[in-house]
Each structure stands twice: as structure tokens, then as C-alpha cells.
Design an enzyme around this catalytic site. Structure first.
Site, mmCIF file in Angstrom:
data_model
loop_
_atom_site.group_PDB
_atom_site.id
_atom_site.type_symbol
_atom_site.label_atom_id
_atom_site.label_comp_id
_atom_site.label_asym_id
_atom_site.label_seq_id
_atom_site.Cartn_x
_atom_site.Cartn_y
_atom_site.Cartn_z
ATOM 1 N N GLY A 248 67.458 -2.849 -11.311
ATOM 2 C CA GLY A 248 68.910 -2.676 -11.237
ATOM 3 C C GLY A 248 69.401 -1.852 -10.068
ATOM 4 C CD GLU A 290 61.460 -4.981 -15.410
ATOM 5 O OE1 GLU A 290 60.324 -5.430 -15.612
ATOM 6 O OE2 GLU A 290 62.385 -5.064 -16.239
ATOM 7 N N GLY A 292 64.763 -6.238 -8.334
ATOM 8 C CA GLY A 292 64.811 -7.574 -7.751
ATOM 9 C C GLY A 292 65.701 -7.568 -6.517
ATOM 10 N NE ARG A 293 71.736 -6.429 -7.510
ATOM 11 C CZ ARG A 293 72.479 -7.402 -8.023
ATOM 12 N NH1 ARG A 293 73.229 -8.124 -7.233
ATOM 13 N NH2 ARG A 293 72.476 -7.632 -9.321
ATOM 14 N NE ARG A 330 75.449 -11.090 -7.129
ATOM 15 C CZ ARG A 330 76.173 -10.160 -6.537
ATOM 16 N NH1 ARG A 330 76.688 -10.380 -5.330
ATOM 17 N NH2 ARG A 330 76.388 -8.999 -7.105
ATOM 18 C CE1 TYR A 334 77.134 -11.749 -13.074
ATOM 19 C CE2 TYR A 334 76.136 -11.802 -10.897
ATOM 20 C CZ TYR A 334 76.055 -12.030 -12.259
ATOM 21 O OH TYR A 334 74.899 -12.524 -12.785
ATOM 22 C CB CYS A 361 87.312 -29.725 -7.535
ATOM 23 S SG CYS A 361 87.395 -30.888 -6.195
HETATM 24 C C1 LIG Z 1 64.785 -7.138 -17.432
HETATM 25 C C2 LIG Z 1 65.242 -7.115 -16.032
HETATM 26 N N1 LIG Z 1 64.524 -6.432 -15.131
HETATM 27 C C3 LIG Z 1 64.876 -6.401 -13.831
HETATM 28 C C4 LIG Z 1 65.984 -7.070 -13.379
HETATM 29 C C5 LIG Z 1 66.315 -7.008 -11.919
HETATM 30 O O1 LIG Z 1 67.557 -6.480 -11.674
HETATM 31 P P1 LIG Z 1 67.970 -6.171 -10.167
HETATM 32 O O2 LIG Z 1 67.804 -7.422 -9.414
HETATM 33 O O3 LIG Z 1 69.387 -5.745 -10.264
HETATM 34 O O4 LIG Z 1 67.055 -5.098 -9.690
HETATM 35 C C6 LIG Z 1 66.776 -7.776 -14.280
HETATM 36 C C7 LIG Z 1 67.973 -8.490 -13.817
HETATM 37 O O5 LIG Z 1 68.652 -9.180 -14.496
HETATM 38 C C8 LIG Z 1 66.391 -7.801 -15.644
HETATM 39 O O6 LIG Z 1 67.090 -8.468 -16.552
#
Ligand SMILES: Cc1ncc(COP(=O)(O)O)c(C=O)c1O
EC number: 4.1.1.20
Length: 436
Positions: A248, A290, A292-293, A330, A334, A361
Site C-alpha cells: 500500500g 508486499e 505493488g504500486r 483509475r 478512484y 462512450c
Molecule cells: C493484500 C494486498 N497486498 C498488497 C497489495 C498491493 O498494494 P499496493 O500496490 O498499493 O502496494 C494489495 C493491493 O490491492 C493487496 O490487496
């Protein structure tokens, strides 16, 4: 205007990504085009490695691959010795095809299908983040079928509100994700796992939300998790040996965003857990994060060709591009904000307030809500920044638009990683069958 990566620069009257001229990419691959800076991705993965994996004992960073999933990203990620978070058998299948070690895949999701659980276990994925009671039964069933042991962390709701938008908040009390801590629900789940023959309870997981800038939210979540660990031990006599602190980590999309340093977050997480475990005289548990972004978000730049330009007197100027909510959902979903430039006018004054619209559209089909740009004209090339996370992975074929190609850039070179879809791809799954 913010170019949120050191791997892209505006120079020589153009935009360079990993020293590749964006205008050359447009000529070579067409638009709309997702460009991903491999330089940036490798830099971020290296941060996870050097500032977490190598820095502490008994930790593992995971790349949350839902943010950008394709063969190439799994290949690159595996080079760094880190793990991945997958949320479907589809993601797992791609990771495995890329040669990713199944034992470093952590399977998430709030409604893993029986077929997905079967697939994962059959293919040696043995780390599950367990979300609900039904899943415990299913995992036990399929682990028994293959006579394997599954290592489980249990997702527990910390009841903390965090994240850039309501739709990406996941740790508050009214959430579809994980076990509530209310009325000891999560304790019942852990007991059920402890009693299962083929699932080994390892620990607890939380993910409070995405695009988080509030350090205090992580601090509160970890204090709560230490209390959960105490409660689990006191009530069930079971040690929490793994804490997954989720992802996150917010990134900068515009200059208003002030991301936390990766090490600021992770050192708080590690210190709180260490203090909490020290107080009980316990050994430090294994700690996972963990994001991602954080890994891929600022690596992405989407290149679009400008089509129609409309001035609505006293209202706004709409600049429409050759993509839209099909390649960037997005903004509609969002209310996300972005920055960008007109590449071929990189040195002109940004004196026009523009709304960048897509060609879909839907009135919600806005790419960038408001941005200052030089006055746009058909044929201009618009570069939208920070589109690496949740863009390609959330793309669709609505209005039957073929999905754009994905090109990686690295050290002055480019390569095609996902080819542009064709009209034939749009009907690749259509069949003509007689009624039976
Ligand atoms: C369980 C879990 N972990 C990690 C992430 C990664 O989040 P981010 O990309 O904001 O770091 C998410 C995103 O939805 C998630 O649901």
C-alpha cells in the site's frame, strides 16, 4: 509537472525514458502505448532487496503482482530473490510459465475458487493467505488430495482506515477482506487451521489499503498485530511465527503527493514487532511486506495521440486521446490525479487548463481531470506519467478497443513485452455453435 522517476527526463525537445526518445517509440510501436521503464522497476526491486531482504534476518519482500502482471515482470522479479503475491490462478499460471519458484508465491484473495486452490496446490504453491472459513475447508481438502502441507497466514482485519480512496481501503471494520477480530472470529479460524491435518498455521497478515501516505496507519496496524500475536498465544497457546504487514505504499502521481520513504515504513514495522516480541521474550517472527504500486507505478508512462480538441466557452477545453478508461480505469474508479506533458511541445508554455478525455462512450471516461498543457492540437503526443500500476492489469476491451502494446525500455533500448491486440484478438473467443 512531476516526472516521478529518475529514469525519464525532458531534454533535447523530447521525453526520454531510459534514454529512449518517446517520439521514436511512437513511430515504432504506435499509440496508445504503455511504456515501462525497466530501469525504474529494477531500481525499485533493488530497494526491496537491499533495504529489506539483505538488511534484516528472516524477512521476505513480495511484489504484489496484481499491480502489473505479465511474463516479463515475473522473470525480472525472480532475479532479485524476492517473492510475489498472486490473487488468482491466472496470475499464478503466468508466474509459473515465467519460471517463478512456486514456493515463493503467496496466494491471496477473498474468494479463491475451488479450481484455483486445486491448481495452486497441484503446482506446488504452498503459501496461502487465508481469508475465510470456507477457504480453510477447501485448502484442507486439496492439500489432502495432493498429500501436501500448506503454510497459512491468516488475514485479520486491524480496523484501521487508510488509503487514497474508499475503494482502496481494506483494513477498516466493514470490509470483504479477511477475518474480523470481533468476537474472537479470527481466533476460531486459527484454531480450525491448527486442527487441520494439512495446513500449518504460520502467522497473520494485514493489508490496510493502497496509496497510503500516513505512517501512523502502519504504526497503529503493527501495534494491533502485536496485540493479536499476544492474544493468539494467550488464548490458543499458538505462536505467531510470521507477520505479513501488507503493502500500500503511496507513490507520487502529482506534486501534491508526498510518499513516505520505503525504509521509514519498514523500519517502523520491524521496530514495533521487535519491541512487542522482546517484551514477551520471544524470537523475532519472519516479517513480510508486499508492495505493488511502489515497484511499478512510477515506471509507467502511457503515450497517446491527441485527436479532437474542443473548447467549451467558460467551461473547459477537452482534449481527446486514442485510448481512455479501457487502458486507464483509475481516474474513473478512484478519482485518481495524474501529471503529464505534450511530448512534442515539451518546451512550450503550459498555459491551457485541459481535461484529457478518452474515446470511450462514457462521460466518466476521463484520463486526466485537469492539467495545465500547451494548447493541444490533433496529432500531438500526450504522455501520461505514473501509469505503471493498475493500468495494464486493469485494462479492458470495452467498446471493442484492442489493448495497447506494452514496451519496456532499458539502458537506451526498447523491446516489445506485450504486443498490441488486433481486431482478430477481439473475436478470438467468439464461437458459432448451434443450439443443442
Ligand atoms: C493484500 C494486498 N497486498 C498488497 C497489495 C498491493 O498494494 P499496493 O500496490 O498499493 O502496494 C494489495 C493491493 O490491492 C493487496 O490487496
Amino acid at each position: 509537472m512531476v516526472l516521478q522517476t529518475q529514469f525519464a527526463q525532458i531534454r533535447d525537445r523530447s521525453l526520454y525514458i531510459d534514454d529512449v526518445d518517446a517520439m521514436d517509440l511512437v513511430k515504432k510501436y504506435g499509440t496508445p502505448l504503455y511504456v515501462m521503464s525497466e530501469g525504474h522497476i529494477r531500481h525499485q526491486l533493488n530497494e526491496l532487496k537491499t533495504k529489506f531482504l539483505d538488511k534484516y534476518d528472516h524477512v521476505l519482500p513480495l511484489f504484489a503482482s496484481k499491480s502489473f502482471s505479465c511474463l516479463e515482470i515475473y522473470r525480472i522479479t525472480s532475479e532479485f530473490g524476492i517473492g510475489i503475491d498472486c490473487v488468482s490462478a491466472g496470475e499464478i499460471s503466468i508466474a509459473l510459465k515465467a519460471g517463478f519458484d512456486p514456493h515463493k508465491i503467496y496466494f491471496h484473495g477473498n474468494n479463491k475458487l475451488p479450481s484455483e486452490i486445486d491448481y495452486a496446490i497441484a503446482h506446488d504453491v504452498d503459501h496461502f493467505v487465508i481469508d475465510n472459513f470456507y477457504e480453510i475447508e477447501l485448502v484442507e481438502k486439496y492439500a489432502k488430495k495432493y498429500d501436501k502441507t500448506i503454510y497459512a497466514t491468516v488475514r485479520v482485519v486491524p480496523e484501521i482506515k487508510a488509503g487514497g480512496h474508499g475503494y482502496i481501503q481494506t483494513g477498516h471494520k466493514d470490509t470483504k477482506f479477511g477475518f474480523s477480530a470481533r468476537n474472537g472470529i479470527y481466533l476460531k479460524a486459527i484454531q480450525q487451521i491448527v486442527d487441520s491435518a494439512h495446513i500449518e498455521f504460520e502467522g497473520i497478515h494485514c493489508h490496510i489499503g493502497s496509496q497510503v501516505f500516513d505512517l501512523y496507519a502502519y504504526i497503529s496496524a503493527m501495534h494491533r498485530f502485536v496485540r493479536f500475536a499476544y492474544e493468539i498465544y494467550d488464548q490458543l497457546g499458538v505462536m505467531v511465527k510470521v507477520i505479513n504487514a501488507g503493502g500500500g505504499y503511496g507513490i507520487a502521481y502529482t506534486k501534491k503527493d508526498e510518499p513516505l520513504e520505503f525504509e521509514t515504513i519498514t523500519s517502523e514495522i520491524m521496530n514495533i514487532i521487535k519491541d512487542g516480541y522482546d517484551k514477551r521474550g520471544w524470537d523475532m517472527p519472519m516479517v513480510l511486506v508486499e508492495p505493488g504500486r511502489y515497484v511499478v507505478g512510477n515506471a509507467g508512462i502511457t503515450l497517446y495521440t491527441v485527436g479532437s480538441v474542443k473548447d467549451i466557452p467558460d467551461v473547459r477545453t477537452y482534449m481527446s486521446v486514442d485510448g481512455g478508461m479501457t487502458d486507464n480505469i483509475r481516474t474513473a474508479l478512484y478519482d485518481a490525479q495524474y501529471d503529464g506533458i505534450i511530448v512534442n511541445k515539451a518546451y512550450e508554455r503550459r498555459d491551457t487548463k485541459v481535461t484529457v478525455a478518452g474515446k470511450i462512450c462514457e462521460s466518466a471516461d476521463i484520463v486526466v481531470k485537469e492539467i495545465m498543457l500547451p494548447y493541444p492540437e490533433p496529432g500531438d503526443i500526450f504522455a501520461q506519467f505514473s501509469t505503471g500500476a493498475y493500468h495494464y492489469s486493469m485494462s479492458s476491451n470495452y467498446n471493442q478497443l484492442p489493448k495497447p502494446a506494452v514496451v519496456f525500455t532499458y539502458q537506451g533500448k526498447s523491446k516489445l513485452v506485450i504486443r498490441r491486440q488486433t481486431f482478430d484478438d477481439l473475436i478470438a473467443f467468439d464461437v458459432q455453435e448451434d443450439y443443442q
